[in-house]
Design an enzyme around this catalytic site. Structure first.
Site, mmCIF file in Angstrom:
data_model
loop_
_atom_site.group_PDB
_atom_site.id
_atom_site.type_symbol
_atom_site.label_atom_id
_atom_site.label_comp_id
_atom_site.label_asym_id
_atom_site.label_seq_id
_atom_site.Cartn_x
_atom_site.Cartn_y
_atom_site.Cartn_z
ATOM 1 N N THR A 268 8.790 2.620 -18.097
ATOM 2 C CA THR A 268 7.395 1.393 -18.906
ATOM 3 C C THR A 268 6.251 2.574 -19.123
ATOM 4 O O THR A 268 5.492 1.533 -18.433
ATOM 5 C CB THR A 268 7.242 -0.015 -18.278
ATOM 6 O OG1 THR A 268 6.940 0.722 -16.284
ATOM 7 C CG2 THR A 268 8.098 -1.022 -17.500
ATOM 8 N N GLU B 103 9.688 -2.083 -7.055
ATOM 9 C CA GLU B 103 9.937 -0.242 -5.436
ATOM 10 C C GLU B 103 8.676 -0.272 -5.335
ATOM 11 O O GLU B 103 7.799 -0.855 -6.141
ATOM 12 C CB GLU B 103 10.819 0.557 -6.891
ATOM 13 C CG GLU B 103 10.260 0.729 -8.334
ATOM 14 C CD GLU B 103 8.844 2.254 -7.854
ATOM 15 O OE1 GLU B 103 8.486 2.199 -6.305
ATOM 16 O OE2 GLU B 103 8.053 1.518 -8.961
ATOM 17 N N LEU C 174 -6.402 7.552 2.562
ATOM 18 C CA LEU C 174 -8.018 7.635 3.252
ATOM 19 C C LEU C 174 -8.644 9.366 3.132
ATOM 20 O O LEU C 174 -9.815 9.490 3.910
ATOM 21 C CB LEU C 174 -7.821 7.270 5.106
ATOM 22 C CG LEU C 174 -9.801 6.577 4.870
ATOM 23 C CD1 LEU C 174 -9.468 4.910 4.384
ATOM 24 C CD2 LEU C 174 -9.098 6.369 6.913
ATOM 25 N N GLY D 237 -10.745 12.915 -2.271
ATOM 26 C CA GLY D 237 -9.802 14.051 -3.671
ATOM 27 C C GLY D 237 -10.533 13.807 -4.932
ATOM 28 O O GLY D 237 -11.623 13.317 -4.917
ATOM 29 N N CYS E 222 2.068 6.403 -11.650
ATOM 30 C CA CYS E 222 1.713 4.527 -11.544
ATOM 31 C C CYS E 222 0.502 4.124 -10.642
ATOM 32 O O CYS E 222 0.559 3.069 -12.140
ATOM 33 C CB CYS E 222 2.526 4.632 -9.840
ATOM 34 S SG CYS E 222 4.441 4.350 -10.503
ATOM 35 N N LYS F 215 -1.897 3.647 -14.598
ATOM 36 C CA LYS F 215 -1.038 2.818 -15.114
ATOM 37 C C LYS F 215 -1.221 1.331 -14.491
ATOM 38 O O LYS F 215 -1.036 0.654 -15.380
ATOM 39 C CB LYS F 215 0.876 2.810 -15.926
ATOM 40 C CG LYS F 215 1.302 2.007 -16.593
ATOM 41 C CD LYS F 215 2.854 3.603 -16.623
ATOM 42 C CE LYS F 215 4.121 3.419 -15.362
ATOM 43 N NZ LYS F 215 4.223 2.143 -14.886
HETATM 44 C C1 UDX Z 1 2.224 5.372 -6.062
HETATM 45 C C2 UDX Z 1 2.865 3.944 -4.530
HETATM 46 O O1 UDX Z 1 2.386 4.577 -3.777
HETATM 47 C C3 UDX Z 1 4.533 3.466 -4.435
HETATM 48 O O2 UDX Z 1 3.717 2.466 -4.006
HETATM 49 C C4 UDX Z 1 3.992 3.254 -6.154
HETATM 50 O O3 UDX Z 1 5.649 2.378 -6.409
HETATM 51 C C5 UDX Z 1 4.304 4.499 -7.237
HETATM 52 O O4 UDX Z 1 3.060 4.950 -6.623
HETATM 53 P P1 UDX Z 1 2.756 7.823 -6.391
HETATM 54 O O5 UDX Z 1 2.221 7.833 -6.933
HETATM 55 O O6 UDX Z 1 4.211 8.646 -6.068
HETATM 56 O O7 UDX Z 1 3.050 6.814 -5.438
HETATM 57 O O8 UDX Z 1 1.553 8.366 -5.118
HETATM 58 P P2 UDX Z 1 1.149 8.405 -3.718
HETATM 59 O O9 UDX Z 1 1.330 8.885 -2.956
HETATM 60 O O10 UDX Z 1 0.238 6.927 -3.636
HETATM 61 O O11 UDX Z 1 -0.233 8.728 -4.489
HETATM 62 C C6 UDX Z 1 -1.258 8.201 -5.690
HETATM 63 C C7 UDX Z 1 -2.787 9.260 -5.955
HETATM 64 O O12 UDX Z 1 -3.463 9.077 -4.496
HETATM 65 C C8 UDX Z 1 -2.176 10.383 -6.167
HETATM 66 O O13 UDX Z 1 -3.280 11.146 -7.100
HETATM 67 C C9 UDX Z 1 -2.997 11.211 -4.942
HETATM 68 O O14 UDX Z 1 -3.202 11.976 -4.365
HETATM 69 C C10 UDX Z 1 -3.610 9.999 -4.447
HETATM 70 N N1 UDX Z 1 -4.762 10.147 -2.352
HETATM 71 C C11 UDX Z 1 -3.301 9.068 -2.159
HETATM 72 C C12 UDX Z 1 -5.672 10.064 -2.341
HETATM 73 O O15 UDX Z 1 -6.495 10.978 -2.675
HETATM 74 N N2 UDX Z 1 -5.938 10.395 -0.972
HETATM 75 C C13 UDX Z 1 -5.329 9.452 -0.611
HETATM 76 O O16 UDX Z 1 -5.001 9.437 0.666
HETATM 77 C C14 UDX Z 1 -3.350 9.376 -0.912
#
Ligand code: UDX
Length: 434
Positions: free
Chosen positions: A92, A152, A251, A254, A261, A264
């Protein structure tokens, strides 16, 4: 699992969601047919090669195939024939106006509508806006078919673990019996089950990602404040994380949050809010703050190069949106890199998942791709760490220092030990760190 609980399941779409979902349901003992129309993806799966990078996925798929519980087909129609449950796991993507593009969900629903078994349950696992379950029900147009929402929560890189041991299972249905049946598919997990209506279930998915995004925007903004007042963000966040109500997850400061995800889904939720005339300015602020974070990181690189990167050669480590994935969709690392290129820098980039010998994909045009992190550092005015690949910590920094033009590191993930690299003679800038 007893024989009577074994269900026949079709999964449509073998992507980041569909493939782990299918393999997990097979692991739970169900009989699963996975439909994927993209030939190369299907061919890879048939010879045991995974089309995506996911820890443990190859073993889980192999287990399902060997047990005869997981099979593949290129036809969604074949997959749904004989299936009691049909999981829609198609993409999507985001439309130009920020809303979720439901065309794949709609076309999959149209394709299978007349082939579904009488009384089959269609489960929407794709991330879809509020109201989509009834849209799918309308497209299918059969009174005997119920559409259930079962969002999910898989993170890329740990999708297998997340689907084998989920924090919770959410099932949304306007028919309680259908909801219970979907919940039973996952009875081998000990996860709490939340059964609710479809609208609430669809909202839970967006709310989770919007909350995580807002938490990260707060963390990144706080790290910026720490820099201004001279506090150490690492210790500040340690102090926050021990509060059980806050916790340590999400926490880490970055270069901004990204991936397929969070960006979007936050925009789609904001779009939904504006459609109903609701002012969700807090969420709009979290998104704006994230754009600001990218600019702040670019500013740090400019400062490291004496105020401008125009004409400077830079080393970049990491291009994926986070570590342990090959996904670069909406990658903050890549957005920072492209801004640096626009500002006149030559970027020598290394990422463990990018092969510099292969054809250059469109999103990496304009970069000088390198096959190892040392090559990327050659003659660089600054080294910019943009993705938190663990292997970067263990490199020979004396060798890095020897090949660079200037001993300067901008660590946008706070991955390295500032004291250690400073001792070696580097100038070090992190996010909120002294
Ligand atoms: C996310 C959600 O966690 C998940 O539950 C959903 O189904 C899909 O979207 P994902 O896209 O795989 O999963 O990434 P995630 O690990 O959540 O990280 C998202 C973004 O946040 C990344 O750019 C990551 O680098 C950033 N991030 C995450 C940080 O900058 N600091 C953190 O402490 C954690």
């Amino acid at each position: 699992m007893s024989a009577r609980q074994v269900r026949s399941v079709a999964v449509i779409g073998a992507g980041y969601v569909g493939l782990p979902t299918a393999a997990t349901l097979a692991h739970f003992g169900h009989s699963v047919v996975l439909a994927e129309r993209e030939r190369s993806r299907l061919a890879a799966l048939r010879v045991g090669r995974m089309p995506i990078v996911e820890v443990g996925l190859d073993d889980l798929v192999a287990e399902g195939v060997a047990a005869g519980r997981l099979t593949f087909t290129d036809s969604a129609v074949d997959a749904v024939t004989g299936a009691e449950f049909v999981f829609l796991c198609v993409a999507t993507p985001q439309s130009a106006d920020g809303s979720a593009d439901l065309s794949h969900v709609e076309s999959a629903a149209k394709e299978i509508a007349s082939h579904l078994e009488p009384g089959a349950i269609v489960v929407n696992k794709s991330t879809v806006p509020v109201g989509s379950a009834s849209m799918v029900e309308q497209v299918i147009g059969r009174p005997d078919i119920t559409v259930v929402s079962n969002p999910e929560f898989l993170r890329e890189g740990t999708a297998v673990l997340d689907s084998l041991k989920p924090d919770r299972i959410v099932v949304g249905a306007d028919d309680a019996r259908a909801a219970a049946k979907v919940g039973e598919l996952f009875s081998s997990t000990s996860a709490p089950l939340i059964v609710t209506d479809t609208t609430t279930s669809e909202t839970i998915k967006y709310a989770s990602n919007a909350f995580l995004a807002t938490k990260l925007s707060f963390v990144n903004a706080l790290a910026g404040l720490c820099e201004e007042v001279g506090a150490d963000a690492r210790d500040v966040l340690l102090g926050l994380g021990y509060d059980k109500r806050i916790g340590f997850e999400f926490l880490r400061p970055g270069p901004g949050w990204g991936g397929s995800c969070l960006p979007k889904d936050t925009r789609a939720l904001l779009h939904t809010a504006s459609e109903v005339g609701y002012d969700f300015s807090l969420l709009a602020g979290a998104i704006a703050s994230n754009d600001g974070q990218l600019s702040r990181v670019v500013g740090k690189v400019e400062a490291a190069c004496g105020g401008s990167v125009d004409g400077a050669t830079l080393a970049v480590w990491g291009l994926t949106f986070k570590a342990n994935t090959d996904d670069r969709r909406d990658s903050p690392s890549l957005q920072v890199v492209h801004r640096l290129v626009e500002l006149g820098a030559t970027v020598q980039a290394f990422d463990p998942t990018v092969d510099p010998e292969a054809d250059v994909p469109e999103d990496l045009r304009g970069l000088e791709l390198r096959g190892d992190p040392y090559e990327a550092a050659v003659r660089a005015r600054a080294l910019v760490v943009l993705t938190e690949w663990d292997e970067f910590r263990w490199l020979d920094f004396a060798r890095v220092l020897a090949v660079m033009a200037e001993p300067s590191i901008v660590d946008a993930r706070n991955l390295l030990d500032p004291a250690a690299v400073r001792r070696m003679g580097f100038r070090y800038t992190g996010i909120g760190r002294r």
